[in-house]
Enzyme design. Structure first.
Site, mmCIF file in Angstrom:
data_model
loop_
_atom_site.group_PDB
_atom_site.id
_atom_site.type_symbol
_atom_site.label_atom_id
_atom_site.label_comp_id
_atom_site.label_asym_id
_atom_site.label_seq_id
_atom_site.Cartn_x
_atom_site.Cartn_y
_atom_site.Cartn_z
ATOM 1 N N HIS A 2 0.824 -1.243 -0.143
ATOM 2 C CA HIS A 2 -0.024 0.035 0.075
ATOM 3 C C HIS A 2 0.792 1.225 -0.167
ATOM 4 C CE1 HIS A 2 -3.146 -2.560 1.316
ATOM 5 N NE2 HIS A 2 -2.333 -3.346 1.934
ATOM 6 N N SER B 217 14.517 21.849 -16.079
ATOM 7 C CA SER B 217 13.149 22.705 -16.358
ATOM 8 C C SER B 217 13.609 24.173 -17.159
ATOM 9 C CB SER B 217 12.606 23.031 -15.006
ATOM 10 O OG SER B 217 11.804 24.193 -15.246
ATOM 11 N N LYS C 65 15.884 22.210 -10.789
ATOM 12 C CA LYS C 65 15.150 21.143 -11.290
ATOM 13 C C LYS C 65 15.930 19.987 -11.908
ATOM 14 C CE LYS C 65 11.058 20.525 -11.338
ATOM 15 N NZ LYS C 65 10.137 19.412 -10.734
ATOM 16 N N GLU D 237 9.693 8.618 -16.802
ATOM 17 C CA GLU D 237 8.276 9.058 -17.012
ATOM 18 C C GLU D 237 7.920 8.750 -18.377
ATOM 19 O OE1 GLU D 237 7.958 13.172 -15.668
ATOM 20 O OE2 GLU D 237 9.440 12.849 -14.054
ATOM 21 N N GLN E 269 -4.042 -4.554 -43.582
ATOM 22 C CA GLN E 269 -2.819 -3.615 -43.528
ATOM 23 C C GLN E 269 -2.534 -2.596 -42.621
ATOM 24 O OE1 GLN E 269 -1.778 -2.067 -47.722
ATOM 25 N NE2 GLN E 269 -2.548 0.024 -46.944
ATOM 26 N N LYS F 93 0.492 -2.890 -39.471
ATOM 27 C CA LYS F 93 1.615 -2.700 -39.465
ATOM 28 C C LYS F 93 2.302 -1.451 -38.809
ATOM 29 C CE LYS F 93 2.051 -5.051 -43.810
ATOM 30 N NZ LYS F 93 0.656 -5.206 -43.590
HETATM 31 N N1 ARG Z 1 -0.162 -3.723 -48.517
HETATM 32 C C1 ARG Z 1 -0.787 -4.962 -48.277
HETATM 33 C C2 ARG Z 1 -1.022 -5.397 -46.775
HETATM 34 O O1 ARG Z 1 -0.068 -4.792 -45.992
HETATM 35 C C3 ARG Z 1 -0.157 -6.231 -48.972
HETATM 36 C C4 ARG Z 1 -1.405 -7.229 -49.100
HETATM 37 C C5 ARG Z 1 -2.203 -6.600 -50.342
HETATM 38 N N2 ARG Z 1 -3.184 -7.536 -50.955
HETATM 39 C C6 ARG Z 1 -4.081 -7.220 -51.473
HETATM 40 N N3 ARG Z 1 -4.852 -8.078 -51.983
HETATM 41 N N4 ARG Z 1 -4.658 -6.198 -51.772
HETATM 42 O O2 ARG Z 1 -1.916 -5.940 -46.259
#
Ligand code: ARG
Length: 445
Positions: free
Chosen positions: A155, A276, A282, A289, A321, A324
């Protein structure tokens, strides 16, 4: 140049084209994309789907592209839709007709799944290395501080004394588990999706197992529809990363507290602090952080992709897509957090005198007084009550338990002898905790 122009009559909207493009963020997959394509072409050659000369020309062409990218002679761009289109277009530009055969028996759907798996695999290996580096720093702190006393908290109230070794050892366990989760996830990921085609495989006699082995996968995936629709490996990795981020965040929080003016248990080195713009005195623990702050963002990456995936029908959908940017962000963020945490810990000063003093204050040895009474035959619950009263008495007097005289002790319980003082010293309180996992020096060792 579009890979799919044939079916279209009208121009596509510039805005839609930009919206659709992923090259800006998937260009970092160039190495995996080229590696995968080389192996695919060689397999096509071995299977007699294209000629041996064509396969060789593709291999040479792709190797040249890779070399040129890495030497900075070829810039990834030129309006291509994604990294797959860029590489294929560039290949055909260089070697002509044979380049147009590369995509035989393949779709970008299985191609992108392959590229991502290869990228993630490498990133996992890098992450394991970074975590091992952090663990080495923790190990050094654990080895050197078996008798560096400090208060342990529950605590955020002082509870019982412990050691810096023991405290750092707790983080060691967390990061060790992270490492083991990483290797589990890597094992599950390591099945090769290439050859799944758009989702229904292909009429060409591909040797998927050969491709898988060449690319260092354990096997080829079992179901071609799942192969292009599966993003579990990304989600799993992002969860592992989220847990690591959570562990880093908790450690950061403690460093921030320990580094505060009130605690002064540690001094974060100048290299990992910031000043700061207005208050000249500071020195703020900004790195800690930020590590704590970035944890929210890593969770966001995981949650975002979980939500993206939840309503998708089989098989590939362009929604995917979106995996990514989130995945790359989580990987990059946690990687730099792990590395920075290691360096910050490695250069931090522990104010051991101050920690020791703090460990002695706040009745952290109250449990040990009760345990002492148990040793003299008093039942624990009774002992607990007696010590509670002793603490009240000390609070009135403004002293610690060990400051009471033997007479004072005995007025509460006749079982107390002179040996009480040795039994409740800081060294004894910690040293006698020898149960497995406890902070006693031998057990920590
Ligand atoms: N740039 C697309 C992705 O990252 C690649 C696959 C695309 N495939 C499609 N049938 N449009 O998912």
């Amino acid at each position: 140049m579009k890979l799919w122009g044939g079916r279209f009559k009208g121009e596509s909207s510039k805005l839609a084209e930009e919206f659709n493009a992923s090259l800006g963020f998937d260009k970092r997959l160039y190495r995996q994309d080229i590696q995968g394509s080389i192996v695919h072409a060689l397999m096509l050659g071995r299977q007699g789907i294209i000629s041996g000369e064509e396969a060789e020309a593709i291999r040479e062409g792709l190797s040249g592209i890779l070399r040129d990218i890495e030497e900075g002679k070829l810039e990834i761009g030129g309006g291509a839709e994604d990294i797959h289109s860029f590489v294929e277009t560039e290949l055909t530009k260089r070697i002509g007709e044979a380049g147009k055969k590369l995509h035989t028996g393949r779709s970008r759907n299985d191609q992108v799944a392959l590229d991502m798996k290869m990228y993630v695999r490498e990133d996992m290996d890098g992450m394991a290395e970074a975590l091992s580096g952090l663990l080495a720093v923790l190990d050094r702190l654990i080895a050197g501080n078996r008798k560096t006393y400090m208060p342990g908290f529950t605590h955020l109230q002082k509870a019982q004394p412990t050691t810096l070794s023991h405290h750092m050892g707790a983080y060691r366990e967390m990061f060790r588990r992270d490492l083991s989760r990483l290797s589990d996830a890597r094992k599950r990921l390591n099945e090769c999706p290439l050859g799944a085609g758009a989702f229904a495989g292909t009429t060409f006699p591909l040797d998927r197992e050969w491709t898988a082995a060449e690319l260092e996968f354990d096997k080829a995936t079992e179901n071609s529809m799942d192969s292009v629709s599966d993003r579990d490996y990304l989600l799993e990795y992002m969860f592992v990363l989220s847990l690591t981020a959570m562990h880093l965040s908790r450690l950061s929080e403690e460093i921030i507290i320990w580094n505060s003016n009130e605690y002064r248990f540690v001094t974060v080195s100048d290299a990992y602090s910031t000043g700061s713009s207005i208050m000249p005195q500071k020195k703020n623990p900004d790195v800690a952080e930020l590590i704590r702050g970035k944890t929210g963002r890593v969770y966001g990456d995981l949650l975002g992709l979980l939500v993206t995936m939840k309503g998708l029908p089989l098989a590939y959908n362009k929604d995917m897509q979106e995996d990514k940017e989130a995945a790359f962000d989580a990987m990059d963020t946690v990687h730099s957090c792990v590395v920075l945490m290691g360096r910050m810990l490695d250069t931090m000063t522990f104010n051991t005198e101050r920690m020791r003093e703090s460990a002695k204050l706040g009745f952290t040895n109250a449990t040990d007084v009760a345990d002492y009474l148990v040793g003299k035959g008093v039942p624990f619950r009774t002992a607990h009550g007696i010590v509670g009263e002793l603490v009240l008495k000390c609070e009135e007097k403004g002293c610690a338990l060990e400051d009471l005289s033997l007479e004072e002790f005995r007025s509460y319980c006749g079982a107390i002898d002179e040996d009480i003082y040795d039994a409740i010293s800081l060294e004894a309180c910690v040293g006698r905790r020898k149960t497995k996992g406890a902070p006693g020096a031998e057990e920590t060792e």
